[in-house]
Design a protein around this motif. Structure first.
Motif, PDB file in Angstrom:
ATOM      1  N   ARG A 169       0.854  -1.191   0.000  1.00  0.00           N
ATOM      2  CA  ARG A 169       0.000   0.000   0.000  1.00  0.00           C
ATOM      3  C   ARG A 169       0.891   1.243   0.000  1.00  0.00           C
ATOM      4  O   ARG A 169       1.074   1.906   1.032  1.00  0.00           O
ATOM      5  CB  ARG A 169      -0.952  -0.028   1.201  1.00  0.00           C
ATOM      6  N   GLU A 170       1.436   1.522  -1.168  1.00  0.00           N
ATOM      7  CA  GLU A 170       2.358   2.640  -1.342  1.00  0.00           C
ATOM      8  C   GLU A 170       2.067   3.354  -2.655  1.00  0.00           C
ATOM      9  O   GLU A 170       1.558   2.745  -3.605  1.00  0.00           O
ATOM     10  CB  GLU A 170       3.813   2.140  -1.336  1.00  0.00           C
ATOM     11  N   LEU A 171       2.424   4.633  -2.687  1.00  0.00           N
ATOM     12  CA  LEU A 171       2.233   5.456  -3.880  1.00  0.00           C
ATOM     13  C   LEU A 171       3.529   6.197  -4.175  1.00  0.00           C
ATOM     14  O   LEU A 171       4.158   6.755  -3.263  1.00  0.00           O
ATOM     15  CB  LEU A 171       1.093   6.452  -3.655  1.00  0.00           C
ATOM     16  N   LYS A 207       3.586   6.200   2.077  1.00  0.00           N
ATOM     17  CA  LYS A 207       2.814   5.106   2.662  1.00  0.00           C
ATOM     18  C   LYS A 207       1.344   5.489   2.653  1.00  0.00           C
ATOM     19  O   LYS A 207       0.973   6.579   3.072  1.00  0.00           O
ATOM     20  CB  LYS A 207       3.271   4.841   4.106  1.00  0.00           C
ATOM     21  N   TYR A 208       0.502   4.591   2.130  1.00  0.00           N
ATOM     22  CA  TYR A 208      -0.932   4.880   2.087  1.00  0.00           C
ATOM     23  C   TYR A 208      -1.644   4.054   3.153  1.00  0.00           C
ATOM     24  O   TYR A 208      -1.306   2.889   3.362  1.00  0.00           O
ATOM     25  CB  TYR A 208      -1.500   4.539   0.700  1.00  0.00           C
ATOM     26  N   PRO A 209      -2.608   4.622   3.902  1.00  0.00           N
ATOM     27  CA  PRO A 209      -3.227   5.943   3.685  1.00  0.00           C
ATOM     28  C   PRO A 209      -2.641   7.072   4.538  1.00  0.00           C
ATOM     29  O   PRO A 209      -3.123   8.194   4.469  1.00  0.00           O
ATOM     30  CB  PRO A 209      -4.671   5.676   4.081  1.00  0.00           C
ATOM     31  N   SER A 210      -1.618   6.782   5.364  1.00  0.00           N
ATOM     32  CA  SER A 210      -1.088   7.827   6.249  1.00  0.00           C
ATOM     33  C   SER A 210      -0.377   8.931   5.476  1.00  0.00           C
ATOM     34  O   SER A 210      -0.243  10.050   5.977  1.00  0.00           O
ATOM     35  CB  SER A 210      -0.120   7.202   7.254  1.00  0.00           C
ATOM     36  N   MET A 211       0.097   8.615   4.269  1.00  0.00           N
ATOM     37  CA  MET A 211       0.864   9.535   3.421  1.00  0.00           C
ATOM     38  C   MET A 211       2.125  10.023   4.133  1.00  0.00           C
ATOM     39  O   MET A 211       2.556  11.164   3.965  1.00  0.00           O
ATOM     40  CB  MET A 211       0.005  10.705   2.961  1.00  0.00           C
ATOM     41  N   ALA A 212       2.708   9.129   4.914  1.00  0.00           N
ATOM     42  CA  ALA A 212       4.021   9.399   5.497  1.00  0.00           C
ATOM     43  C   ALA A 212       5.083   9.094   4.450  1.00  0.00           C
ATOM     44  O   ALA A 212       4.983   8.110   3.709  1.00  0.00           O
ATOM     45  CB  ALA A 212       4.236   8.543   6.740  1.00  0.00           C
ATOM     46  N   LYS A 213       6.103   9.939   4.381  1.00  0.00           N
ATOM     47  CA  LYS A 213       7.170   9.740   3.399  1.00  0.00           C
ATOM     48  C   LYS A 213       8.039   8.555   3.808  1.00  0.00           C
ATOM     49  O   LYS A 213       8.534   8.489   4.920  1.00  0.00           O
ATOM     50  CB  LYS A 213       8.032  10.997   3.279  1.00  0.00           C
ATOM     51  N   ILE A 214       8.197   7.625   2.872  1.00  0.00           N
ATOM     52  CA  ILE A 214       9.067   6.475   3.106  1.00  0.00           C
ATOM     53  C   ILE A 214      10.465   6.746   2.569  1.00  0.00           C
ATOM     54  O   ILE A 214      11.464   6.426   3.210  1.00  0.00           O
ATOM     55  CB  ILE A 214       8.486   5.220   2.438  1.00  0.00           C
ATOM     56  N   ALA A 215      10.539   7.363   1.384  1.00  0.00           N
ATOM     57  CA  ALA A 215      11.846   7.624   0.770  1.00  0.00           C
ATOM     58  C   ALA A 215      11.713   8.744  -0.249  1.00  0.00           C
ATOM     59  O   ALA A 215      10.631   8.962  -0.809  1.00  0.00           O
ATOM     60  CB  ALA A 215      12.407   6.369   0.110  1.00  0.00           C
ATOM     61  N   TRP A 227      14.698   2.603 -11.264  1.00  0.00           N
ATOM     62  CA  TRP A 227      14.740   2.565  -9.801  1.00  0.00           C
ATOM     63  C   TRP A 227      14.107   1.274  -9.310  1.00  0.00           C
ATOM     64  O   TRP A 227      12.993   0.932  -9.697  1.00  0.00           O
ATOM     65  CB  TRP A 227      13.976   3.752  -9.202  1.00  0.00           C
ATOM     66  N   ASN A 228      14.818   0.588  -8.426  1.00  0.00           N
ATOM     67  CA  ASN A 228      14.263  -0.615  -7.798  1.00  0.00           C
ATOM     68  C   ASN A 228      13.551  -0.184  -6.514  1.00  0.00           C
ATOM     69  O   ASN A 228      13.953  -0.509  -5.404  1.00  0.00           O
ATOM     70  CB  ASN A 228      15.377  -1.616  -7.494  1.00  0.00           C
ATOM     71  N   VAL A 229      12.449   0.547  -6.686  1.00  0.00           N
ATOM     72  CA  VAL A 229      11.816   1.220  -5.559  1.00  0.00           C
ATOM     73  C   VAL A 229      10.721   0.375  -4.912  1.00  0.00           C
ATOM     74  O   VAL A 229      10.490   0.484  -3.706  1.00  0.00           O
ATOM     75  CB  VAL A 229      11.240   2.582  -6.018  1.00  0.00           C
ATOM     76  N   PHE A 230      10.079  -0.487  -5.670  1.00  0.00           N
ATOM     77  CA  PHE A 230       8.954  -1.245  -5.127  1.00  0.00           C
ATOM     78  C   PHE A 230       9.342  -2.626  -4.620  1.00  0.00           C
ATOM     79  O   PHE A 230       8.505  -3.356  -4.110  1.00  0.00           O
ATOM     80  CB  PHE A 230       7.846  -1.379  -6.174  1.00  0.00           C
ATOM     81  N   GLY A 231      10.608  -3.013  -4.768  1.00  0.00           N
ATOM     82  CA  GLY A 231      11.074  -4.277  -4.207  1.00  0.00           C
ATOM     83  C   GLY A 231      10.581  -5.493  -4.964  1.00  0.00           C
ATOM     84  O   GLY A 231       9.874  -5.407  -5.969  1.00  0.00           O
TER      85      GLY A 231
END
Length: 454
Positions: free
Chosen positions: A369-371, A386-394, A427-431
């Motif tokens: 659950r990421e955007l 991070k969804y739905p908190s919309m905290a920045k992961i990177a 980018w290998n961003v989503f793993g």
């Protein structure tokens, strides 16, 4: 019936629905399921314990008080006769009862503690960077797409190039004359073999990438350049600078089947929902429309389902949520800078986040659950939320100009980004997605391999 009997019957009814709970709540023997051990005092000899703590240890602590070998021999014989040769001061004759689980794991309805999921490592630099000379730095175009056959298409000025992610090879698909080009949009068909190319002269061409040849040209849809494309099975939807949206059935000669009119300026974003039932369109008029195919008409321009006017700049970035069919994310341009989330059934805005810079593109993670959003001035970064908190992961940096286009690999792990700095980065961003456990094989029926038994 009195109140007491009523309450008793209600308890019996509620317990009958949860037989396990009834088993756990029934009265237990006082010697069972104790949470701690309480010693039985009748099993202790307190007189002997007192003697050992006071008088009994004086001879050991003061050897001078021991008189003679004969006296010592007499003392030992007397202690043995009186059962006073024990070394332990307190003795428990009864062993503590074995602990009993109040809630056996096989019957417990409480959630079991799961091992903490290790945090995914997100590389901060791109794993590969390719040159993209002559990439048009235009916010309203869509010049990058990654097909289901793992081939990336990118338009550089008048030429469309294909990059095969399997072996890293590059090939040229098509080059157009100046009076036709430049290329203004590219979009792979669901089969990963055919590709649509929008042009500056209002035409759309269909190409077979395997045979490297043009199949047909769609004319009459628009009066100016075609900056956005979106596939829905055999329907190719085109959006133009004239504000029109056209559904084209590429299987038939008369390809125009529906027309959507609602934008007053260029249509720069088009995305079909995963179900293929709803279409989202964004324009330079700051409008976001939701269209529903069930009310589409081929005879007259179709009325939108929702007309959303919350953005204050052009709406290009659109992304349908893969795990919630009616959830749409949209991003606004430099005068808006917001990512908004919509319930497309009701038209309600669920959340709005100010990102601080122009939102150029949006992609959902297919496995978490990421955007992911790409941005312009000042950092020209990719931001993972991070969804739905919309905290920045990177935040991923490396581009030196606004990141106009993004595309996702078929497995959902890698993201390609193209920017005005004329570079294409991966980018290998989503793993790596978790490998699904194979379903247990059912035992075959006896003699299943035989057609009949004689």
């Amino acid at each position: 019936m009195d109140a007491g009997s009523m309450s008793s019957s209600s308890i019996l009814k509620s317990d009958s629905r949860c037989p396990l709970r009834e088993q756990f709540l029934q009265k237990r023997n006082s010697r069972e399921n104790l949470d701690r051990f309480i010693p039985n005092r009748s099993a202790m000899d307190f007189d002997f314990a007192h003697f050992m703590l006071t008088e009994g240890r004086k001879g050991k602590e003061n050897p001078a008080m021991v008189s003679s070998p004969s006296r010592e021999a007499y003392r030992k014989q007397l202690a043995e006769a009186m059962n006073m040769n024990r070394t332990r001061i307190l003795a428990f004759k009864n062993k503590p009862p074995a602990p009993v689980e109040l809630f056996p794991r096989e019957f417990s309805s409480l959630p079991q503690d799961k091992p903490a999921k290790p945090r995914r490592h997100i590389p901060q630099t791109s794993e590969r960077t390719l040159d993209a000379p002559d990439l048009v730095d235009d916010y309203y175009l869509n010049l990058l797409d990654w097909g289901s056959c793992n081939v990336l298409a990118i338009a550089l000025a008048n030429t469309v190039y294909l990059w095969d992610a399997t072996n890293g090879s590059t090939s040229e698909l098509a080059t157009f004359e100046d009076e036709v080009g430049p290329v203004t949009s590219v979009s792979w068909a669901p089969d990963g073999r055919h590709i649509a190319i929008g042009l500056d002269n209002s035409e759309v061409q269909l190409w077979d990438s395997t045979a490297n040849k043009q199949l047909r040209t769609l004319r009459g849809c628009h009066r100016s350049r075609v900056g956005s494309l979106a596939w829905n099975n055999h329907i190719l939807t085109t959006g133009g600078m004239d504000g029109c949206i056209v559904n084209n059935d590429v299987r038939v000669r008369s390809h125009i089947v529906e027309t959507y009119r609602g934008h007053e300026q260029e249509v720069c974003g088009l995305k079909w929902s995963g179900s293929g039932q709803q279409l989202a369109s964004g324009g330079n008029d700051n409008l976001l429309h939701i269209w529903d195919r069930s009310v589409a008409s081929s005879n007259s321009p179709t009325q939108w389902l929702h007309r959303l006017e919350d953005h204050t700049a052009a709406v290009k970035a659109l992304a349908w949520c893969p795990f919630q069919g009616n959830l749409l994310a949209s991003g606004g341009g430099g005068g808006d800078r917001c990512i908004k989330f919509w319930n497309t059934h009701t038209g309600a805005c669920l959340n709005s986040v100010d990102t601080g810079s122009q939102v150029c593109a949006l992609l959902w993670n297919k496995n978490e659950r990421e955007l992911l959003s790409s941005h312009g001035f000042t950092q020209n970064q990719l931001t993972l939320w991070k969804y739905p908190s919309m905290a920045k992961i990177a935040e991923l940096t490396g581009h030196t100009s606004r990141v106009l286009y993004m595309a996702q690999s078929p497995d959902g792990c890698t993201v390609a980004s193209a920017a005005g700095d004329e570079t294409l980065r991966f980018w290998n961003v989503f793993g790596v997605p978790e490998v699904a456990k194979p379903a247990p094989k059912s035992n075959p029926e006896p003699f299943a391999h035989l057609n009949r038994i004689r």
